[in-house]
Design an enzyme around this catalytic site. Structure first.
Site, PDB file in Angstrom:
ATOM      1  N   ASP A   1      48.504 -43.858  13.362  1.00 27.40           N
ATOM      2  CA  ASP A   1      48.536 -43.208  12.223  1.00 27.40           C
ATOM      3  C   ASP A   1      49.646 -43.423  10.965  1.00 27.40           C
ATOM      4  O   ASP A   1      50.307 -43.701  11.127  1.00 27.40           O
ATOM      5  CB  ASP A   1      48.132 -41.629  12.556  1.00 27.40           C
ATOM      6  CG  ASP A   1      47.157 -41.042  10.616  1.00 27.40           C
ATOM      7  OD1 ASP A   1      46.753 -41.885  10.732  1.00 27.40           O
ATOM      8  OD2 ASP A   1      46.785 -39.794  11.341  1.00 27.40           O
TER       9      ASP A   1
HETATM   10  C1  BGC Z   1      45.201 -40.033   8.284  1.00 23.05           C
HETATM   11  C2  BGC Z   1      43.382 -40.600   9.670  1.00 23.05           C
HETATM   12  C3  BGC Z   1      43.228 -42.283   7.998  1.00 23.05           C
HETATM   13  C4  BGC Z   1      44.522 -42.445   7.794  1.00 23.05           C
HETATM   14  C5  BGC Z   1      43.750 -43.971   7.073  1.00 23.05           C
HETATM   15  C6  BGC Z   1      46.003 -40.721   7.658  1.00 23.05           C
HETATM   16  O1  BGC Z   1      46.951 -40.125   7.239  1.00 23.05           O
HETATM   17  O2  BGC Z   1      45.234 -39.159   8.929  1.00 23.05           O
HETATM   18  O3  BGC Z   1      42.524 -39.953   9.768  1.00 23.05           O
HETATM   19  O4  BGC Z   1      42.963 -42.497   8.954  1.00 23.05           O
HETATM   20  O5  BGC Z   1      45.439 -41.995   6.970  1.00 23.05           O
HETATM   21  O6  BGC Z   1      44.111 -43.500   6.010  1.00 23.05           O
END
Ligand code: BGC
Length: 780
Positions: free
Chosen positions: A289
């Protein structure tokens, strides 16, 4: 650790120089030469670049600088040009490696709707209903259809991988991102996520199933350590992912932010190698993530092949570790090989043309149909479907300012939202113009005063407009029916709260009660529409209205879809995939939600780490007793149980037949469902098992299969059939690290909800059976 405010940094000059020096005509080309030759031709800097993304552009940051193509790894974001995408991998042109573009997910594609100064061309995406609503449809084919439409937008806008679906667990109603997740039950979550993956990936683009695993709440999500037993992890939190791997096979999986029993999930080789690859046979790629975990070396070793969005510190850590021997070249090569596999299947590599013009009209229709299928009728005292045409008095801010989906990275940039007032009007129902005008003006004024929302600071809720009693009385005299819409929004970065969120605010309570007493005094009725992303308290007020429609956050076609259900144009058929408790304290995880701080925030921390505890912990003491597993077993009353939902018609269940009395390799169950009412409808049928429970405690019932009938005309029947495999009989036995199906008698309970079992049968199993063993322990 880099923070969110320095997300984009150019690639080290050294990398460009080395690469340029090495470029020559005989370089192996990806797809033409074997991957191993391409890897062998890479410099260590190129390898480090390939396993880390190109960074993330943040507001206020200068755009990335594109090095000349022949100089080596190029900056993906500018090269591929999909503004608003969440990230890209590095291109290495000399080896024929293009950048891969990834973008959120999961309720639709998230990219910027406008680019530069050209206002004529737009890049809007369809806001589909949230996953929680899709889960309430219990309709695998429908979810796959939504996936196809969503995946088509991914492809047509030149994106390679959609960052979704998300399937963490509805462990507590206050989880801020519950709207992005399906259910409290792993079978519903896993089956529907797999359908979504199949749909999206049928378009030739990838998915990233997230967040693997146990990121079930937002509080201190980057530092929290989830302490959970191996049984709870295997049966509840991992199980949905296990199902989606075998039935959906996503191109990628995204590890989560949190630690699990002491180790960041992105740094856990037990989880990423043992559980995911060895036990489940997953052969796609794992990405972090965004900014997840701490230690690039540990992530590389654990098999978290791609670090997103990527930063220079990680690349340096990787090349340093190679130099010092802490990172073995074959481990890095293994990770690079996985990235190359992803690149090779991507539209960017295959040169798939994209139009930048998906059929948004057709997709809006899919969004509308899906939204109506997942709405749940919680109460109906003879008022719905609406007699047509009616004059309505529409109350509640959300009737005019509908919440299509939650906030944060799961928010979609859609072209429009159909409000309830517009939807009802299109369906032929007039609403009181003066009231509508008062609401519209009030909302506009508040919105004008609010700062422009950002991903980190979404709009604050608009306090409910106080409508004077005399005005309500006028409306009760003039209108035929009142509708009060109550709205809730939440999203990434923070959990919900109890006051004014899980519970109704004082203003909402007053509005509801004033409208009810005025309309009831005129012998007229009141319908409540819940435009919410997660579970709320209902017992204290549900006696007040005559009907309650749970519309969830239904996407951009909100008003049309709600009108479809209110008018009976669509036969309401959704059922809850998440229990509604009587009160928050009844939720089994409430005793230890959201966890405890072990070490307070670092006063020098900046960006998204500011204010976050340096160390926090949450104990999943509720173990496997999540949602209905707890309520049904402990006899705790719910407001609305798992699986519950009313219909405009009635169904009779009959003829439950099992294929055998004793379970051998598999067993079929068939049941007949007949529409015994006066209008057409669809029924969600749930099959629960009660296992003998001799060696370990077992839930009173566990969902093992489900199906939804076609639209049955009055008097029409359909036989549904379910196949139970040994995996449907098991529980996880930590002592022997295996999935065990006990000998004894299993009760088969086929029902309309977890508390409304209509047909019973049973079968026996002669011997205890170890159905599968696991190689790794991920918990005590
Ligand atoms: C989130 C993810 C997301 C990623 C990219 C993160 O803060 O937890 O779910 O895909 O950002 O935007």
């Amino acid at each position: 650790m880099i923070d969110r405010h320095s997300r984009f940094l150019p690639l080290a000059a050294a990398l460009v120089a080395t690469s340029a020096a090495l470029a020559h005509a005989a370089d192996p080309q990806l797809g033409k030469s074997p991957d191993k030759d391409v890897i062998a031709a890479m410099t260590k800097e190129e390898k480090a670049a390939l396993v880390t993304g190109t960074g993330m552009r943040m507001p206020g940051q200068p755009p990335a600088q594109q090095p000349p193509a022949q100089q080596g790894p190029a900056v993906g974001e500018t090269q591929r040009g999909v503004p608003g995408a969440a990230g890209t991998t590095y291109a290495i042109p000399r080896l024929g490696i293009p950048a891969v573009v990834v973008a959120d997910g999961p309720a639709g594609l998230r990219i910027q709707p406008k680019r530069g100064s050209d206002s004529t061309k737009t890049y809007y995406c369809t806001a589909f209903p949230i996953e929680t609503l899709l889960a309430s449809s219990w309709d695998v084919d429908l979810v796959e259809r939504v996936g196809r439409a969503m995946g088509n937008e991914v492809r047509e806008y030149g994106v390679d991988v959609l960052l979704g679906p998300a399937l963490n667990t509805h462990r507590n109603p206050l989880g801020g991102r519950n709207f992005e997740y399906y259910s409290e039950d792993p079978v519903v979550s896993g089956k529907l996520a797999a359908a979504m993956i199949r749909g999206v990936q049928s378009q030739g683009v990838g998915t990233s199933a997230k967040h693997f695993v146990a990121n079930d709440h937002e509080w201190n999500r980057n530092t929290i350590d989830v302490k959970a037993s191996q049984r709870a992890l295997r049966e509840i939190y991992l199980r949905g992912f296990e199902i989606l791997v075998s039935e959906g096979n996503p191109w990628t999986i995204m590890s989560s932010y949190n630690k699990l029993n002491g180790t960041y999930t992105s740094e856990s080789s037990e989880l990423l190698q043992g559980v995911l690859r060895k036990d489940w046979g997953y052969d796609g790629l794992v990405m972090t993530d965004w900014f997840g975990g701490r230690d690039a070396l540990a992530q590389m070793n654990a098999g978290n092949e791609l670090l997103m969005p990527g930063n220079p510190n990680q690349r340096k850590a990787i090349t340093d570790a190679l130099d010092s021997g802490q990172l073995k070249e074959e481990v890095l090569d293994r990770n690079v090989a996985k990235v190359l596999e992803l690149v090779r299947r991507s539209p960017s590599f295959l040169g798939t043309p994209h139009s930048d013009a998906p059929d948004l009209k057709a997709h809006a229709q899919v969004a509308r149909e899906a939204a109506a299928e997942g709405m749940v009728l919680l109460k109906n005292a003879g008022v719905l479907p609406l007699a047509s045409p009616a004059k309505l008095a529409l109350f509640g801010n959300s009737s005019f300012n509908m919440i299509t989906g939650g906030t944060g990275s799961g928010d979609v940039n859609e072209a429009y939202t159909v409000s309830l007032v517009e939807g009802l009007k299109a369906a032929g129902h007039a609403s009181d113009a003066a009231l509508a005008d008062a609401y519209t003006r009030y909302i506009e004024e508040i919105l004008k005063k609010q700062p422009a929302p950002t991903i980190f600071a979404p709009r604050a809720p608009i306090p409910e407009l106080a409508v004077a009693k005399e005005e309500i009385e006028r409306l009760a005299r003039e209108a035929d029916l009142a509708v009060v819409t109550l709205g809730r929004n939440s999203g990434e970065f923070r959990d919900r709260k109890r006051e004014d969120d899980f519970e109704l605010s004082a203003a909402e309570n007053t509005l509801l009660r004033d409208v009810a007493s005025a309309f009831h005094a005129q012998k007229k009725k009141l319908v409540v529409v819940l435009n919410i992303g997660g579970v709320i308290e209902t017992t204290s007020w549900r006696d007040v209205p005559d009907a309650i429609l749970l519309a969830w956050q239904p996407g951009q076609e909100a008003g049309h879809a709600i009108a479809d259900v209110l008018t009976g144009r669509v036969a309401v058929s959704g059922k809850l995939a998440t229990s509604f408790p009587v009160k928050w304290e009844d939720v089994p995880s409430s005793a230890n939600f959201p966890g405890v701080v072990l070490e307070g925030p670092d006063p020098n921390a900046t960006g998204f780490r500011a204010g976050q505890a340096r160390a926090a912990e949450i104990k999943y003491e509720d173990d496997i007793w999540v949602g209905y597993r707890h309520y049904a077993t402990k006899g705790v009353k719910t407001a609305y149980p798992f699986g519950y939902g009313l219909s405009y018609t009635t169904f009779q269940y009959s003829d439950l037949k099992l294929g055998a009395k004793e379970f051998q390799k598999q067993l079929t169950a068939t049941v007949k469902v007949t529409n015994t009412g006066k209008s057409a409808g669809r029924e969600v049928v749930q099959l629960y098992l009660s296992a003998p429970g001799k060696a370990m405690p077992k839930p009173a019932l566990e969902l093992r299969a489900f199906a939804k009938t076609k639209l049955l005309k009055p008097g029409e029947s359909q036989a549904l059939s379910f196949t139970l495999t040994p995996r449907d009989l098991v529980s996880f036995d930590g002592a022997s690290s295996s999935w065990v199906a006990e000998a004894g008698t299993y009760a088969v309970k086929v029902g309309a909800s977890s508390e409304d079992i209509r047909q019973n049968a049973s079968f026996t199993k002669a011997q205890d059976e170890k159905v599968a063993t696991v190689s790794t322990s991920v918990g005590p």
